[in-house]
Design a protein around this motif. Structure first.
Motif, PDB file in Angstrom:
ATOM      1  N   LEU A  47      84.810  75.446  15.854  1.00 59.74           N
ATOM      2  CA  LEU A  47      84.711  74.159  15.155  1.00 59.74           C
ATOM      3  C   LEU A  47      83.880  73.182  15.974  1.00 59.74           C
ATOM      4  CD1 LEU A  47      88.484  73.898  14.233  1.00 59.74           C
ATOM      5  CD2 LEU A  47      86.635  74.816  12.835  1.00 59.74           C
ATOM      6  N   ALA A  48      83.918  73.345  17.297  1.00 59.43           N
ATOM      7  CA  ALA A  48      83.125  72.476  18.172  1.00 59.43           C
ATOM      8  C   ALA A  48      81.650  72.604  17.811  1.00 59.43           C
ATOM      9  CB  ALA A  48      83.357  72.859  19.627  1.00 59.43           C
ATOM     10  N   LEU A  49      81.217  73.835  17.570  1.00 65.17           N
ATOM     11  CA  LEU A  49      79.810  74.067  17.212  1.00 65.17           C
ATOM     12  C   LEU A  49      79.497  73.423  15.880  1.00 65.17           C
ATOM     13  CD1 LEU A  49      79.755  77.835  18.023  1.00 65.17           C
ATOM     14  CD2 LEU A  49      78.972  75.968  19.455  1.00 65.17           C
ATOM     15  N   ALA A  50      80.423  73.585  14.949  1.00 69.73           N
ATOM     16  CA  ALA A  50      80.208  73.022  13.617  1.00 69.73           C
ATOM     17  C   ALA A  50      80.043  71.508  13.729  1.00 69.73           C
ATOM     18  CB  ALA A  50      81.379  73.374  12.706  1.00 69.73           C
ATOM     19  N   VAL A  51      80.874  70.894  14.555  1.00 69.35           N
ATOM     20  CA  VAL A  51      80.796  69.439  14.724  1.00 69.35           C
ATOM     21  C   VAL A  51      79.483  69.047  15.416  1.00 69.35           C
ATOM     22  CG1 VAL A  51      81.806  67.483  15.950  1.00 69.35           C
ATOM     23  CG2 VAL A  51      83.272  69.024  14.648  1.00 69.35           C
ATOM     24  N   ASP A  52      79.159  69.738  16.505  1.00 70.26           N
ATOM     25  CA  ASP A  52      77.931  69.401  17.246  1.00 70.26           C
ATOM     26  C   ASP A  52      76.685  69.579  16.388  1.00 70.26           C
ATOM     27  OD1 ASP A  52      79.442  68.821  19.382  1.00 70.26           O
ATOM     28  OD2 ASP A  52      79.015  70.662  20.499  1.00 70.26           O
ATOM     29  N   ALA A  53      76.745  70.553  15.493  1.00 66.48           N
ATOM     30  CA  ALA A  53      75.589  70.819  14.646  1.00 66.48           C
ATOM     31  C   ALA A  53      75.340  69.673  13.674  1.00 66.48           C
ATOM     32  CB  ALA A  53      75.812  72.110  13.873  1.00 66.48           C
ATOM     33  N   LEU A  54      76.417  68.995  13.307  1.00 70.21           N
ATOM     34  CA  LEU A  54      76.316  68.006  12.236  1.00 70.21           C
ATOM     35  C   LEU A  54      76.453  66.570  12.737  1.00 70.21           C
ATOM     36  CD1 LEU A  54      78.574  69.871   9.655  1.00 70.21           C
ATOM     37  CD2 LEU A  54      76.099  69.968   9.892  1.00 70.21           C
ATOM     38  N   PHE A  55      76.731  66.427  14.008  1.00 68.05           N
ATOM     39  CA  PHE A  55      77.017  65.104  14.551  1.00 68.05           C
ATOM     40  C   PHE A  55      76.177  64.953  15.810  1.00 68.05           C
ATOM     41  CE2 PHE A  55      80.397  62.294  16.675  1.00 68.05           C
ATOM     42  CZ  PHE A  55      79.944  61.165  16.009  1.00 68.05           C
ATOM     43  N   LEU A  56      75.058  64.219  15.690  1.00 65.08           N
ATOM     44  CA  LEU A  56      74.059  64.265  16.753  1.00 65.08           C
ATOM     45  C   LEU A  56      73.787  62.896  17.354  1.00 65.08           C
ATOM     46  CD1 LEU A  56      71.649  66.144  14.408  1.00 65.08           C
ATOM     47  CD2 LEU A  56      72.923  67.258  16.218  1.00 65.08           C
ATOM     48  N   PRO A  57      73.738  62.844  18.684  1.00 66.52           N
ATOM     49  CA  PRO A  57      73.348  61.591  19.328  1.00 66.52           C
ATOM     50  C   PRO A  57      71.857  61.352  19.113  1.00 66.52           C
ATOM     51  CG  PRO A  57      73.626  63.318  20.973  1.00 66.52           C
ATOM     52  CD  PRO A  57      74.000  63.914  19.646  1.00 66.52           C
ATOM     53  N   GLN A  58      71.492  60.116  18.828  1.00 67.23           N
ATOM     54  CA  GLN A  58      70.088  59.770  18.626  1.00 67.23           C
ATOM     55  C   GLN A  58      69.692  58.739  19.675  1.00 67.23           C
ATOM     56  OE1 GLN A  58      68.029  61.041  16.268  1.00 67.23           O
ATOM     57  NE2 GLN A  58      69.624  62.402  15.531  1.00 67.23           N
ATOM     58  N   ALA A  59      68.424  58.403  19.687  1.00 68.10           N
ATOM     59  CA  ALA A  59      67.958  57.386  20.628  1.00 68.10           C
ATOM     60  C   ALA A  59      68.777  56.104  20.446  1.00 68.10           C
ATOM     61  CB  ALA A  59      66.483  57.114  20.410  1.00 68.10           C
ATOM     62  N   LYS A  60      68.986  55.753  19.155  1.00 66.12           N
ATOM     63  CA  LYS A  60      69.802  54.573  18.886  1.00 66.12           C
ATOM     64  C   LYS A  60      70.987  55.003  18.043  1.00 66.12           C
ATOM     65  CE  LYS A  60      65.942  51.790  18.153  1.00 66.12           C
ATOM     66  NZ  LYS A  60      65.288  50.946  17.184  1.00 66.12           N
ATOM     67  N   GLY A  61      72.125  55.198  18.661  1.00 67.74           N
ATOM     68  CA  GLY A  61      73.326  55.527  17.914  1.00 67.74           C
ATOM     69  C   GLY A  61      73.486  57.003  17.611  1.00 67.74           C
ATOM     70  N   TRP A  62      74.160  57.268  16.488  1.00 69.28           N
ATOM     71  CA  TRP A  62      74.509  58.638  16.132  1.00 69.28           C
ATOM     72  C   TRP A  62      74.083  58.926  14.703  1.00 69.28           C
ATOM     73  CZ3 TRP A  62      77.298  62.302  19.091  1.00 69.28           C
ATOM     74  CH2 TRP A  62      77.589  61.857  20.388  1.00 69.28           C
ATOM     75  N   SER A  63      73.802  60.184  14.448  1.00 66.26           N
ATOM     76  CA  SER A  63      73.536  60.532  13.064  1.00 66.26           C
ATOM     77  C   SER A  63      74.417  61.701  12.645  1.00 66.26           C
ATOM     78  CB  SER A  63      72.060  60.830  12.841  1.00 66.26           C
ATOM     79  OG  SER A  63      71.754  62.104  13.300  1.00 66.26           O
ATOM     80  N   VAL A  64      74.766  61.684  11.362  1.00 65.43           N
ATOM     81  CA  VAL A  64      75.651  62.700  10.800  1.00 65.43           C
ATOM     82  C   VAL A  64      74.904  63.422   9.692  1.00 65.43           C
ATOM     83  CG1 VAL A  64      77.772  63.091   9.503  1.00 65.43           C
ATOM     84  CG2 VAL A  64      77.722  61.366  11.295  1.00 65.43           C
ATOM     85  N   LEU A  65      75.021  64.733   9.684  1.00 64.79           N
ATOM     86  CA  LEU A  65      74.431  65.525   8.599  1.00 64.79           C
ATOM     87  C   LEU A  65      75.550  66.106   7.758  1.00 64.79           C
ATOM     88  CD1 LEU A  65      71.892  67.604  10.706  1.00 64.79           C
ATOM     89  CD2 LEU A  65      71.475  65.461   9.509  1.00 64.79           C
ATOM     90  N   LEU A  66      75.423  65.970   6.459  1.00 65.75           N
ATOM     91  CA  LEU A  66      76.382  66.610   5.556  1.00 65.75           C
ATOM     92  C   LEU A  66      75.607  67.606   4.698  1.00 65.75           C
ATOM     93  CD1 LEU A  66      78.213  63.358   4.310  1.00 65.75           C
ATOM     94  CD2 LEU A  66      78.829  64.760   6.265  1.00 65.75           C
ATOM     95  N   PRO A  67      75.582  68.872   5.082  1.00 67.31           N
ATOM     96  CA  PRO A  67      74.864  69.853   4.260  1.00 67.31           C
ATOM     97  C   PRO A  67      75.624  70.100   2.959  1.00 67.31           C
ATOM     98  CG  PRO A  67      75.368  70.712   6.467  1.00 67.31           C
ATOM     99  CD  PRO A  67      76.177  69.477   6.272  1.00 67.31           C
ATOM    100  N   LEU A  68      74.910  70.086   1.841  1.00 71.10           N
ATOM    101  CA  LEU A  68      75.548  70.312   0.540  1.00 71.10           C
ATOM    102  C   LEU A  68      75.291  71.758   0.109  1.00 71.10           C
ATOM    103  CD1 LEU A  68      74.544  67.106  -1.463  1.00 71.10           C
ATOM    104  CD2 LEU A  68      76.212  67.388   0.352  1.00 71.10           C
ATOM    105  N   ARG A  69      76.310  72.335  -0.525  1.00 67.35           N
ATOM    106  CA  ARG A  69      76.144  73.685  -1.064  1.00 67.35           C
ATOM    107  C   ARG A  69      75.990  73.614  -2.576  1.00 67.35           C
ATOM    108  NH1 ARG A  69      80.067  74.532   2.620  1.00 67.35           N
ATOM    109  NH2 ARG A  69      81.663  74.170   1.067  1.00 67.35           N
ATOM    110  N   THR A  70      75.185  74.514  -3.078  1.00 64.79           N
ATOM    111  CA  THR A  70      74.979  74.572  -4.517  1.00 64.79           C
ATOM    112  C   THR A  70      76.195  75.208  -5.176  1.00 64.79           C
ATOM    113  OG1 THR A  70      72.736  75.078  -3.910  1.00 64.79           O
ATOM    114  CG2 THR A  70      73.240  75.162  -6.232  1.00 64.79           C
TER     115      THR A  70
END
Lengths: 775, 187
Positions: free
Chosen positions: A574-597
């Motif tokens: 689950l740590a990998l899953a979180v790290d893959a989708l929750f990323l530190p950026q130059a300014k703050g953090w970004s979250v990715l929510l991949p959608l499935r068809t």
């Protein structure tokens, strides 16, 4: 004069040494970053980030082939065991059951902080009655067998809720306890490298390590028949780089050797040969220096374009040596230099138009060619005459010129056939206008067809997500990012419920925001309170309240539990899953929510509407990629037109005669039309670089057409000039033609367009040269 | 008395009854190409004070599609298509590839093997013991694998001709479930 020559040579040498020093310190990059936009939009930035450092770009798919199922499974386990110990890999998955147990234990332990169903209502009498009733009902189902032992601790079924979110999506096939391909004939592994997707060295190292460990494991097991297949963005990057590196060396070598051979067969003098290469070497060096100084990094394909530049830049010294042979330097400067200068100008405007491209590969190419051509011309004009004072006299090329004259004399007979051919070509192009272009970005990718096929096969076998649809959130800090992810998730839940999307992943599922954790913890009543409520809730239930002692203990523990932090996930997948989708950026953090068809295709507008107000941006990666490519194409069209206009303007100002302008341009335009139709007929799907090639036919071809314009201007076209033109066209065609051999689409397209185009430009100019003014 | 003991001995020890044997039963079952039936499933679970009962319909299409639609207490659709088991419940769908789960596969094979009359599939994981006659037979499946035996002690299937009447699972933890089946129509 001798002294002046020495001084000039010294100056030239110093300039070259300075250039070499700059090149020595330049950064070269042979990866695929040349296709990434220089000025990305917000959506494109997501694309670029994913491409460079996204988790998908760090995934490698492995397939073990040969041997029998048991042996493959054994190899798969062995390989995973070996790779897992290495720091180069973040995760190595092969479907072994043990790794799933850790995740389940984590979810079970932290269920009250993780489950989105944990609210104050759920622990009222009515809420408990309903939740426990559901669990009892689940016991009546085959699915209930698994949860039966957990009921006393988790009667409200929080674990089941969590588990169903974990299991969403398809799982790979399995044989002998490890992942297998659809047909079961290959064992599959999924590896995530530590190296970023943009770190080609790191990817190469990781791939080599995998191959070496596999080979060793297969040898230990005595399985000579077992093979390893590997694919993923990392391999693409490594292979592309190898291809580009290899091509740059190969193409430059081929082009140089052939051109030198041609020149030597004409000059028959080493001194002349080396002198005539002087402008070329200067030009090639200046090109790299300019790119390095302006862009910082020099792309491999830019250097690869050097083979064409060699063919183009050598023209000037050919003109100089062949044309000044009879007349002497001063007469050459007076009679021929203005024509050559005009040709240089048109070339510079042609290449210069590319400078404004947002496609980094293209703007570099433009700068490289522009500075190369300019330097070669300047060196020919100012350095070469000084150095070649003592050079042997050029062999008399008049006999060759005389033969050419005879040929040129009969060429105008071909006017009508050529016009007909051009008309037919134009008709073909107009009628086929919707089938000419390749609409896919992949047209520019140097990844081989075979690699793409392997990738598709492995991808479908392992069921790897293609991450086409993403909702992206940017926030100033971790907590804000996770809260926004939860908010967007709640809005996406509605789409899932309606069946508009199949589902989505979110880091907040395994790492909830502190606010959510706090709210969930606060919604849990005290153990005594729960006990009394259970009495009321379970009055008619087959489940007696007194069997739920462990539940009370669990609730009490959850009320005391500290906040769940990212570190707590360590050791789980689950740590990998979180790290893959929750990323530190130059300014703050970004979250990715991949959608499935889901059942039906995803409707982008629907998703955007659903996400409105959540701050999440919806990105369809394929659409963005195609849009990016389309933008490049549109822009290249505009730039090509601008370049053409610039060339026309230069010529018009210089000639001050619409008739002469028309005479120069007609053969060039016809050449473009015929070449493009020819490419279509032999099955080339046109892309961006073919378009650029068309501009270059005009920019380069005009050099030759302009000499015929001299005829119009009542100069005689002497045999030497004719011979020099033929020779110059040949070297240019060889230079560009070599690019046509390239497997890198960007280079191939330019070569295959400009190579034939240059020859055709000369030929058509000769055919359409005005009858009356021919000598 | 001796004869009686001898008879009992014969009945209890011979894996297959001479007149009506496993081969014949399997042959009969294999002829059954599918159909629809109502079921009532009663689960007796030690954790609960009363048994839980679920009802619904099930249908079988030879050779490898089985659908079990539970109507009460909660609607649920369980489908088995080859080795892909899907459970749809409350708008959520869970798919399990059974080839990933040997124990679950063995469990499913007990019912699928019986429905299809696939003796080889059954004997892979179970010892088969048949009693009764063609009109009223009882087939007992005893797990031969330790891993399966840790889950289920025995499975008893009863039926008449090619029609299965009931399936009873006795789990290792003492819980049991009895599913009685009544054909709606037969093809």
């Amino acid at each position: 004069m001798k002294q002046a020559a020495g001084r000039t040579f010294l100056l030239w040498l110093l300039a070259m040494l300075a250039g070499a020093a700059i090149v020595w310190n330049s950064r070269f990059s042979a990866d695929m970053s040349f296709i990434l936009p220089a000025h990305p939009t917000a959506e494109q930035q997501v694309l670029v980030d994913q491409f460079k450092e996204g988790v998908v770009s760090r995934l490698l798919m492995l397939a073990i082939d040969g041997a029998d199922a048991k042996q493959r499974a054994e190899l798969s386990r062995e390989l995973r065991g070996q790779l897992e110990k290495m720091p180069d890999f973040v995760s190595v998955q092969n479907g072994e059951a043990a790794s799933q147990t850790v995740d389940r234990d984590f979810l079970f332990k932290h269920r009250y902080l993780l489950s989105s169903k944990v609210t104050a209502e759920r622990f009222t009498v009515a809420g408990l009655k309903s939740a426990i009733g559901d669990s009892v009902d689940l016991l009546a189902s085959p699915a209930g067998m698994m949860i039966k032992p957990l009921i006393p601790q988790d009667p409200t079924g929080e674990f089941v809720t969590l588990l169903s979110s974990l299991n969403a999506g398809s799982q790979p096939n399995s044989r002998e306890g490890v992942w297998a391909s659809r047909d079961g004939e290959r064992a599959m592994l999924l590896v995530q490298t530590k190296a970023l997707g943009s770190d080609t060295d790191g990817q190469e190292q990781a791939i080599e390590a995998i191959r070496a460990h596999f080979k060793a494991a297969a040898q230990r097991a005595g399985l000579s028949g077992a093979r390893l297949q590997l694919s993923g963005p990392g391999l693409f990057a490594v292979n592309s780089r190898a291809t580009i590196k290899n091509e740059v060396a190969r193409l430059s070598l081929i082009s140089s050797v052939v051109i030198i051979a041609v020149l030597f067969s004409i000059y028959r003098s080493f001194k002349l040969l080396s002198l005539s290469l002087l402008p070329v070497v200067s030009g090639a060096l200046a090109g790299v220096v300019a790119v390095s100084l302006v862009y910082g990094t020099v792309f491999g394909i830019t250097v690869g374009f050097g083979s064409a530049l060699i063919g183009e830049a050598v023209d000037y010294s050919i003109y100089y040596f062949v044309q000044s042979g009879r007349t002497g330097i001063d007469a050459w400067r007076e009679r021929f230099w203005p024509t050559i200068r005009l040709g240089v100008l048109t070339s510079i405007f042609g290449f210069g138009a590319l400078l404004f491209s947002g496609f980094p590969g293209l703007s570099q190419l433009g700068l490289y060619a522009l500075s190369g051509v300019l330097t070669a011309a300047l060196v020919t004009r100012f350095v070469l005459p000084q150095l070649s004072v003592s050079a042997p006299k050029m062999r008399d090329l008049a006999p060759l010129g005389k033969t050419l004259e005879k040929i040129i004399h009969v060429l105008p007979r071909w006017r009508w056939p050529v016009l007909l051919l051009a008309l037919a070509s134009a008709t073909l192009l107009v009628s086929q206008r919707n089938h000419l272009w390749n609409p896919e970005m992949s047209a520019l990718s140097p990844v081989s067809q075979a690699d793409q096929v392997t990738d598709m096969a492995l991808r479908s076998d392992i069921g790897a997500a293609d991450s086409r649809y993403l909702a992206v959130i940017n926030a100033p800090d971790r907590e804000a990012a996770l809260q926004a992810a939860e908010k967007a998730g709640a809005q996406l839940d509605r789409l899932v419920a309606n069946g508009q999307i199949g589902g989505y992943d979110s880091p907040a599922r395994f790492l909830p925001s502190l606010a959510s954790q706090h709210a969930r913890r606060a919604s849990l009543p005290s153990a005594d309170e729960v006990r009394s409520r259970l009495q009321a809730a379970l009055l008619d239930s087959p489940l007696a309240a007194d069997k739920l002692g462990p539940f009370l203990v669990a609730i009490d523990a959850a009320r005391q539990a500290p906040n769940l932090l990212r570190e707590d996930l360590n050791g789980t997948s689950l740590a990998l899953a979180v790290d893959a989708l929750f990323l530190p950026q130059a300014k703050g953090w970004s979250v990715l929510l991949p959608l499935r068809t889901g059942q039906e295709a995803i409707d982008a507008d629907q998703v955007r509407t659903a996400l409105a107000g959540s701050g999440a941006m919806f990105v369809d990666m394929k659409v963005e990629f195609d849009k990016l490519y389309n933008d490049y194409l549109q822009e290249a069209m505009l730039l090509s037109l601008a370049g053409l206009l610039a060339i026309l303007t230069v010529l018009a100002i210089n000639m001050r005669s619409p008739r002469r302008l028309l005479a120069v341009m007609t053969p060039l335009v016809l050449a473009v039309v015929i070449v493009v139709a020819g490419l279509h007929v032999v099955g080339e799907r046109l892309h961006l670089l073919h378009l650029v090639g068309m501009l270059l036919i005009v920019a380069v071809g005009s050099n030759y057409a302009l000499f015929f314009d001299r005829v119009e201007a009542h100069h005689s076209l002497d045999p030497e000039t004719l011979a020099s033109m033929l020779l110059a066209t040949c070297t240019t065609a060889i230079g560009f033609g070599t690019l046509a051999l390239s497997k890198v689409p960007v280079l191939h397209a330019v070569g295959v367009t400009v190579g034939p185009g240059a020859i055709l430009a000369l030929l058509l100019s000769a055919i359409f040269v005005s009858r009356e003014t021919r000598s | 008395m001796k004869r009686l003991i001898a008879c009992l001995f014969l009945v209890f020890t011979l894996p297959a009854y001479a007149a009506f044997d496993v081969a014949q039963l399997m042959n009969d079952l294999a002829k059954h190409k599918g159909g629809k039936a109502k079921f009532v499933e009663k689960r007796t679970i030690s954790l609960l004070d009363k048994p839980v009962i679920s009802t619904g319909e099930m249908s079988y299409t030879a050779p490898d599609r089985l659908e079990k639609r539970t109507l009460t207490p909660k609607p649920e659709l369980l489908t088995l298509d080859k080795d892909l088991l899907s459970i749809e419940r409350e708008g959520q769908k869970l798919s399990i590839n059974l080839s990933n789960q040997p124990e679950a596969l063995a469990f499913i094979d007990s019912i699928r093997g019986t429905l299809t009359g696939n003796r080889a599939a059954l004997e892979k994981n179970y010892g088969l013991y048949l009693s009764g006659n063609s009109d009223k037979w009882v087939l007992t499946l005893m797990p031969s694998e330790q891993k399966i035996a840790a889950l289920v002690v025995r499975i008893i299937v009863t039926g008449s001709k090619s029609q299965i009447r009931s399936i009873e699972y006795l789990q290792a933890d003492g819980d049991r479930s009895l599913m009685t089946i009544e054909a709606i129509e037969t093809k």
